[in-house]
Design a protein around this motif. Structure first.
Motif, PDB file in Angstrom:
ATOM      1  N   TYR A 218       0.819  -1.222   0.000  1.00  0.00           N
ATOM      2  CA  TYR A 218       0.000   0.000   0.000  1.00  0.00           C
ATOM      3  C   TYR A 218       0.850   1.268   0.000  1.00  0.00           C
ATOM      4  CZ  TYR A 218      -2.907   3.717   1.955  1.00  0.00           C
ATOM      5  OH  TYR A 218      -3.523   4.918   2.190  1.00  0.00           O
ATOM      6  N   SER A 231      -5.051   1.764  -3.930  1.00  0.00           N
ATOM      7  CA  SER A 231      -5.358   2.087  -2.528  1.00  0.00           C
ATOM      8  C   SER A 231      -6.540   1.214  -2.116  1.00  0.00           C
ATOM      9  CB  SER A 231      -5.670   3.582  -2.363  1.00  0.00           C
ATOM     10  OG  SER A 231      -6.855   3.909  -3.048  1.00  0.00           O
ATOM     11  N   SER A 232      -6.906   1.294  -0.857  1.00  0.00           N
ATOM     12  CA  SER A 232      -7.884   0.312  -0.348  1.00  0.00           C
ATOM     13  C   SER A 232      -9.290   0.488  -0.916  1.00  0.00           C
ATOM     14  CB  SER A 232      -7.949   0.405   1.171  1.00  0.00           C
ATOM     15  OG  SER A 232      -8.650   1.582   1.568  1.00  0.00           O
ATOM     16  N   TRP A 274      -5.854   9.629  10.282  1.00  0.00           N
ATOM     17  CA  TRP A 274      -6.219  10.928   9.671  1.00  0.00           C
ATOM     18  C   TRP A 274      -7.731  11.105   9.701  1.00  0.00           C
ATOM     19  CZ3 TRP A 274      -4.145  15.401   8.465  1.00  0.00           C
ATOM     20  CH2 TRP A 274      -2.770  15.495   8.178  1.00  0.00           C
ATOM     21  N   ARG A 275      -8.418  10.036   9.377  1.00  0.00           N
ATOM     22  CA  ARG A 275      -9.891  10.088   9.381  1.00  0.00           C
ATOM     23  C   ARG A 275     -10.395  10.435  10.790  1.00  0.00           C
ATOM     24  NH1 ARG A 275     -13.686   6.305  10.626  1.00  0.00           N
ATOM     25  NH2 ARG A 275     -15.687   6.512   9.579  1.00  0.00           N
ATOM     26  N   PHE A 337     -15.871   8.967  -7.623  1.00  0.00           N
ATOM     27  CA  PHE A 337     -14.655   8.657  -6.858  1.00  0.00           C
ATOM     28  C   PHE A 337     -13.473   9.389  -7.476  1.00  0.00           C
ATOM     29  CE2 PHE A 337     -10.950   6.396  -5.315  1.00  0.00           C
ATOM     30  CZ  PHE A 337     -11.283   6.200  -3.978  1.00  0.00           C
ATOM     31  N   LEU A 338     -12.482   9.696  -6.649  1.00  0.00           N
ATOM     32  CA  LEU A 338     -11.238  10.309  -7.118  1.00  0.00           C
ATOM     33  C   LEU A 338     -10.150   9.931  -6.123  1.00  0.00           C
ATOM     34  CD1 LEU A 338      -9.876  12.258  -9.152  1.00  0.00           C
ATOM     35  CD2 LEU A 338     -10.544  14.155  -7.647  1.00  0.00           C
ATOM     36  N   PHE A 365     -17.450  18.603  -4.192  1.00  0.00           N
ATOM     37  CA  PHE A 365     -17.022  17.259  -3.761  1.00  0.00           C
ATOM     38  C   PHE A 365     -18.155  16.578  -2.983  1.00  0.00           C
ATOM     39  CE2 PHE A 365     -12.091  16.815  -3.727  1.00  0.00           C
ATOM     40  CZ  PHE A 365     -12.016  17.320  -5.000  1.00  0.00           C
ATOM     41  N   LEU A 369     -18.959  13.035  -4.464  1.00  0.00           N
ATOM     42  CA  LEU A 369     -18.224  11.888  -3.890  1.00  0.00           C
ATOM     43  C   LEU A 369     -19.171  10.863  -3.268  1.00  0.00           C
ATOM     44  CD1 LEU A 369     -15.266  13.598  -1.961  1.00  0.00           C
ATOM     45  CD2 LEU A 369     -15.060  12.072  -3.949  1.00  0.00           C
ATOM     46  N   ASP A 371     -18.035   8.762  -1.294  1.00  0.00           N
ATOM     47  CA  ASP A 371     -17.481   8.574   0.056  1.00  0.00           C
ATOM     48  C   ASP A 371     -17.544   9.858   0.873  1.00  0.00           C
ATOM     49  OD1 ASP A 371     -15.372  10.257  -0.688  1.00  0.00           O
ATOM     50  OD2 ASP A 371     -13.908   8.652  -0.880  1.00  0.00           O
ATOM     51  N   ASP A 373     -17.649  12.495   3.424  1.00  0.00           N
ATOM     52  CA  ASP A 373     -17.689  12.484   4.878  1.00  0.00           C
ATOM     53  C   ASP A 373     -17.497  13.945   5.299  1.00  0.00           C
ATOM     54  OD1 ASP A 373     -16.843  10.832   7.585  1.00  0.00           O
ATOM     55  OD2 ASP A 373     -15.744  12.700   7.362  1.00  0.00           O
ATOM     56  N   ILE A 384      -5.731  22.145   2.727  1.00  0.00           N
ATOM     57  CA  ILE A 384      -5.108  22.568   1.468  1.00  0.00           C
ATOM     58  C   ILE A 384      -5.208  24.085   1.293  1.00  0.00           C
ATOM     59  CG2 ILE A 384      -5.451  22.472  -1.058  1.00  0.00           C
ATOM     60  CD1 ILE A 384      -5.744  19.428  -0.651  1.00  0.00           C
TER      61      ILE A 384
HETATM   62  C1  LIG Z   1      -9.874  17.869  -0.879  1.00  0.00           C
HETATM   63  C2  LIG Z   1     -10.077  16.497  -0.293  1.00  0.00           C
HETATM   64  C3  LIG Z   1     -11.348  16.076   0.053  1.00  0.00           C
HETATM   65  C4  LIG Z   1     -11.544  14.814   0.639  1.00  0.00           C
HETATM   66  N1  LIG Z   1     -12.811  14.401   0.960  1.00  0.00           N
HETATM   67  C5  LIG Z   1     -13.002  13.201   1.550  1.00  0.00           C
HETATM   68  C6  LIG Z   1     -14.307  12.748   1.909  1.00  0.00           C
HETATM   69  O1  LIG Z   1     -15.305  13.454   1.725  1.00  0.00           O
HETATM   70  N2  LIG Z   1     -14.431  11.506   2.460  1.00  0.00           N
HETATM   71  C7  LIG Z   1     -13.347  10.724   2.702  1.00  0.00           C
HETATM   72  O2  LIG Z   1     -13.533   9.594   3.205  1.00  0.00           O
HETATM   73  N3  LIG Z   1     -12.114  11.122   2.400  1.00  0.00           N
HETATM   74  C8  LIG Z   1     -11.895  12.321   1.837  1.00  0.00           C
HETATM   75  N4  LIG Z   1     -10.619  12.719   1.493  1.00  0.00           N
HETATM   76  C9  LIG Z   1      -9.478  11.903   1.934  1.00  0.00           C
HETATM   77  C10 LIG Z   1      -8.954  10.855   0.937  1.00  0.00           C
HETATM   78  O3  LIG Z   1      -8.721  11.451  -0.307  1.00  0.00           O
HETATM   79  C11 LIG Z   1      -9.878   9.655   0.781  1.00  0.00           C
HETATM   80  O4  LIG Z   1     -10.225   9.142   2.044  1.00  0.00           O
HETATM   81  C12 LIG Z   1      -9.200   8.532   0.002  1.00  0.00           C
HETATM   82  O5  LIG Z   1      -8.737   9.000  -1.242  1.00  0.00           O
HETATM   83  C13 LIG Z   1     -10.180   7.409  -0.206  1.00  0.00           C
HETATM   84  O6  LIG Z   1      -9.604   6.362  -0.942  1.00  0.00           O
HETATM   85  P1  LIG Z   1      -9.180   5.016  -0.234  1.00  0.00           P
HETATM   86  O7  LIG Z   1     -10.291   4.485   0.598  1.00  0.00           O
HETATM   87  O8  LIG Z   1      -8.628   4.134  -1.268  1.00  0.00           O
HETATM   88  O9  LIG Z   1      -8.035   5.529   0.759  1.00  0.00           O
HETATM   89  P2  LIG Z   1      -6.756   4.792   1.352  1.00  0.00           P
HETATM   90  O10 LIG Z   1      -5.567   5.523   0.867  1.00  0.00           O
HETATM   91  O11 LIG Z   1      -6.788   3.343   1.108  1.00  0.00           O
HETATM   92  O12 LIG Z   1      -6.897   5.086   2.926  1.00  0.00           O
HETATM   93  C14 LIG Z   1      -7.658   4.242   3.785  1.00  0.00           C
HETATM   94  C15 LIG Z   1      -8.701   5.063   4.519  1.00  0.00           C
HETATM   95  O13 LIG Z   1      -8.067   6.047   5.331  1.00  0.00           O
HETATM   96  C16 LIG Z   1      -8.860   7.238   5.363  1.00  0.00           C
HETATM   97  N5  LIG Z   1      -8.096   8.344   4.772  1.00  0.00           N
HETATM   98  C17 LIG Z   1      -7.092   8.271   3.883  1.00  0.00           C
HETATM   99  N6  LIG Z   1      -6.614   9.504   3.607  1.00  0.00           N
HETATM  100  C18 LIG Z   1      -7.349  10.364   4.333  1.00  0.00           C
HETATM  101  C19 LIG Z   1      -7.342  11.773   4.491  1.00  0.00           C
HETATM  102  N7  LIG Z   1      -6.481  12.580   3.829  1.00  0.00           N
HETATM  103  N8  LIG Z   1      -8.270  12.341   5.297  1.00  0.00           N
HETATM  104  C20 LIG Z   1      -9.154  11.578   5.979  1.00  0.00           C
HETATM  105  N9  LIG Z   1      -9.192  10.237   5.885  1.00  0.00           N
HETATM  106  C21 LIG Z   1      -8.306   9.634   5.075  1.00  0.00           C
HETATM  107  C22 LIG Z   1     -10.107   6.950   4.525  1.00  0.00           C
HETATM  108  O14 LIG Z   1     -11.129   6.519   5.385  1.00  0.00           O
HETATM  109  C23 LIG Z   1      -9.642   5.823   3.615  1.00  0.00           C
HETATM  110  O15 LIG Z   1     -10.693   5.010   3.159  1.00  0.00           O
HETATM  111  C24 LIG Z   1     -10.417  13.975   0.890  1.00  0.00           C
HETATM  112  C25 LIG Z   1      -9.140  14.419   0.517  1.00  0.00           C
HETATM  113  C26 LIG Z   1      -8.972  15.661  -0.074  1.00  0.00           C
HETATM  114  C27 LIG Z   1      -7.580  16.100  -0.447  1.00  0.00           C
END
Ligand SMILES: Cc1cc2nc3c(=O)[nH]c(=O)nc-3n(C[C@H](O)[C@H](O)[C@H](O)COP(=O)(O)OP(=O)(O)OC[C@H]3O[C@@H](n4cnc5c(N)ncnc54)[C@H](O)[C@@H]3O)c2cc1C
Length: 417
Positions: A218, A231-232, A274-275, A337-338, A365, A369, A371, A373, A384
């Motif tokens: 990861y 990513s997850s 971070w969450r 998703f992004l 967003f 999105l 996801d 939150d 940012i």
């Molecule tokens: C401008 C912006 C807006 C965002 N809005 C959201 C949102 O509305 N909901 C959301 O869940 N995440 C948000 N994120 C955080 C992050 O981009 C996503 O959680 C992540 O891309 C989801 O993909 P993943 O589950 O594969 O993450 P992985 O990289 O696999 O991470 C695992 C889990 O960790 C948590 N996580 C990871 N990075 C962050 C982070 N920077 N902040 C908080 N939690 C994180 C998430 O729950 C995620 O599912 C945002 C980031 C940015 C820069």
């Protein structure tokens, strides 16, 4: 009438790892689970020209999750309206004296809870974060200003409570239908189909851990842009609550016991922190979470005038002329998703290059999105924009530099522009 207890489901649409559901079932009273569609879901967002905060893809994802929860519990009431009014009426109808719910973090969730608590005996349970607020080595009001300090403190006094199993209880209420049922079209470029349910969440957890062992790499892949496993992709299920943070954590620990711990397995827990951090920050700051100037009253936000509206319109359609940014917006708009990298670059461009109020981007967003939150979205945008929890005043991502580094052959831009 059999004495009853109400369980108010919101962003916690799962039967396991659910302290509120567990406590309600353990009370010995007849459990009445209910999901409420609040009016804000369909109200026009002030930033989005009449679009509601809840976009069609997330609405569908949530509707699927509610349906799956109904099947898992054996019944679930679905009502529309202000939660305090709906729950007061149900309490009367079912002879209930108490309501259990998972504590929310966003100001509007806390407001709803306060309105319910003013009319009924509301018991809030901490089930949305990995760490229980009572186990933190500081008061929520003293949550450190910077993530690294937060992480160092909680890692020194590390405690994660066990994920609770699903209670064995028979629910005796009907499976009521939800208003939103329309199926959104699926873009052929979407790398992963997101289905809203606890089962789909568990399947994804299994796939990313034991199925592919992608977890073990990861840390190296997490900045990826294309594909299902860089990513997850747990976020849509964590946000709707179809997946609990503690059951996710336990699955990671079990994986480490079987396949070995490394930097990557640690890093996924780090991201879950971070969450948690943004959830606690949301609780700490309340309505300031949405203040244009930010958490600590920095400079006022740029004006929301016709120049800003035109720039925002181009950005939101992916028509800025900056190919990497446009690709990110096209992916978001087409799929819901992004990647994290894409979110950072797109957000930075809107705020720092186009000079637009961060709240417009956050609203876009939120609408798109699956996801979404409230705490993570606002927290990351503020971060940012240099108005949140970041020691650096300006966190600008150079889109050309980012494209060279993360999309060197242009495959991502070719896919989405
Ligand atoms: C401008 C912006 C807006 C965002 N809005 C959201 C949102 O509305 N909901 C959301 O869940 N995440 C948000 N994120 C955080 C992050 O981009 C996503 O959680 C992540 O891309 C989801 O993909 P993943 O589950 O594969 O993450 P992985 O990289 O696999 O991470 C695992 C889990 O960790 C948590 N996580 C990871 N990075 C962050 C982070 N920077 N902040 C908080 N939690 C994180 C998430 O729950 C995620 O599912 C945002 C980031 C940015 C820069």
């Amino acid at each position: 009438m059999t004495p009853s207890v109400l369980i108010w489901f919101r962003n916690d649409l799962r039967p396991t790892d659910h302290p509120a559901w567990h406590a309600a079932c353990a009370s010995g009273l007849r459990p009445i689970p209910v999901f409420i569609e609040e009016p804000w879901r369909t109200e026009a967002s002030p930033w989005l020209d009449g679009r509601p905060a809840l976009g069609a893809r997330r609405a569908q994802f949530v509707a699927e999750s509610v349906h799956a929860l109904q099947e898992a519990l054996g019944g679930l009431l679905v009502r529309r309206g202000e939660p305090a009014t709906v729950l007061a009426a149900l309490a009367e109808e079912y002879g209930a004296t108490q309501v259990h719910c998972t504590a929310g973090h966003a100001p509007y969730e806390r407001n709803d809870e306060a309105a319910v608590a003013a009319r009924l005996d509301l018991v809030r349970h901490e089930g949305a974060t990995l760490l229980h607020p009572d186990d933190l080595p500081f008061d929520l009001a003293d949550t450190p200003e910077v993530f690294t300090r937060f992480r160092n403190k909680v890692e020194r006094k590390w405690k994660v409570r066990p994920a609770l199993p699903a209670p064995a209880v028979a629910v005796d209420v009907p499976k009521e239908a939800q208003a939103v049922t329309a199926k959104e079209p699926v873009d052929a470029r979407l790398a992963l189909t997101y289905e809203g349910s606890h089962q789909a969440a568990r399947a994804r957890l299994h796939h990313y851990l034991d199925g592919t062992r992608a977890l073990s790499t990861y840390k190296e892949t997490r900045n990826g842009l294309i594909g299902a496993d860089y990513s997850s992709k747990f976020s849509p299920w964590l946000a709707s609550g179809a997946l609990g943070p503690r059951e996710t954590y336990e699955a990671i620990r079990a994986y480490e016991a079987q396949h070995g711990a490394n930097d990557s397995t640690y890093w996924l827990v780090f991201e879950l922190l971070w969450r948690d951090y943004f959830a606690f920050v949301a609780r700490q700051f309340g309505p300031r979470l949405y203040a244009g100037s930010g958490l600590r009253a920095a400079a006022p936000p740029p004006p929301w005038n016709s120049r800003a509206r035109t720039a925002f319109d181009r950005w939101s359609r992916g028509a800025t002329g900056q190919p990497f940014v446009d690709a990110c917006l096209h992916e978001l708009n087409a799929t819901g998703f992004l990647s994290n990298r894409g979110r950072q670059v797109a957000a930075s461009y809107l705020v720092h290059d186009l000079g637009v109020d961060w709240r417009a981007g956050a609203a876009w967003f939120e609408h798109h999105l699956i996801d979404h939150d409230p705490a993570s979205n606002a927290g990351n945008w503020l971060y940012i924009a240099g108005r949140g929890n970041d020691p650096r005043p300006v966190r600008r991502f150079n889109p050309e530099g980012q494209a060279e580094r993360y999309d060197p052959d242009g495959a991502y831009r070719d896919l989405w522009v």
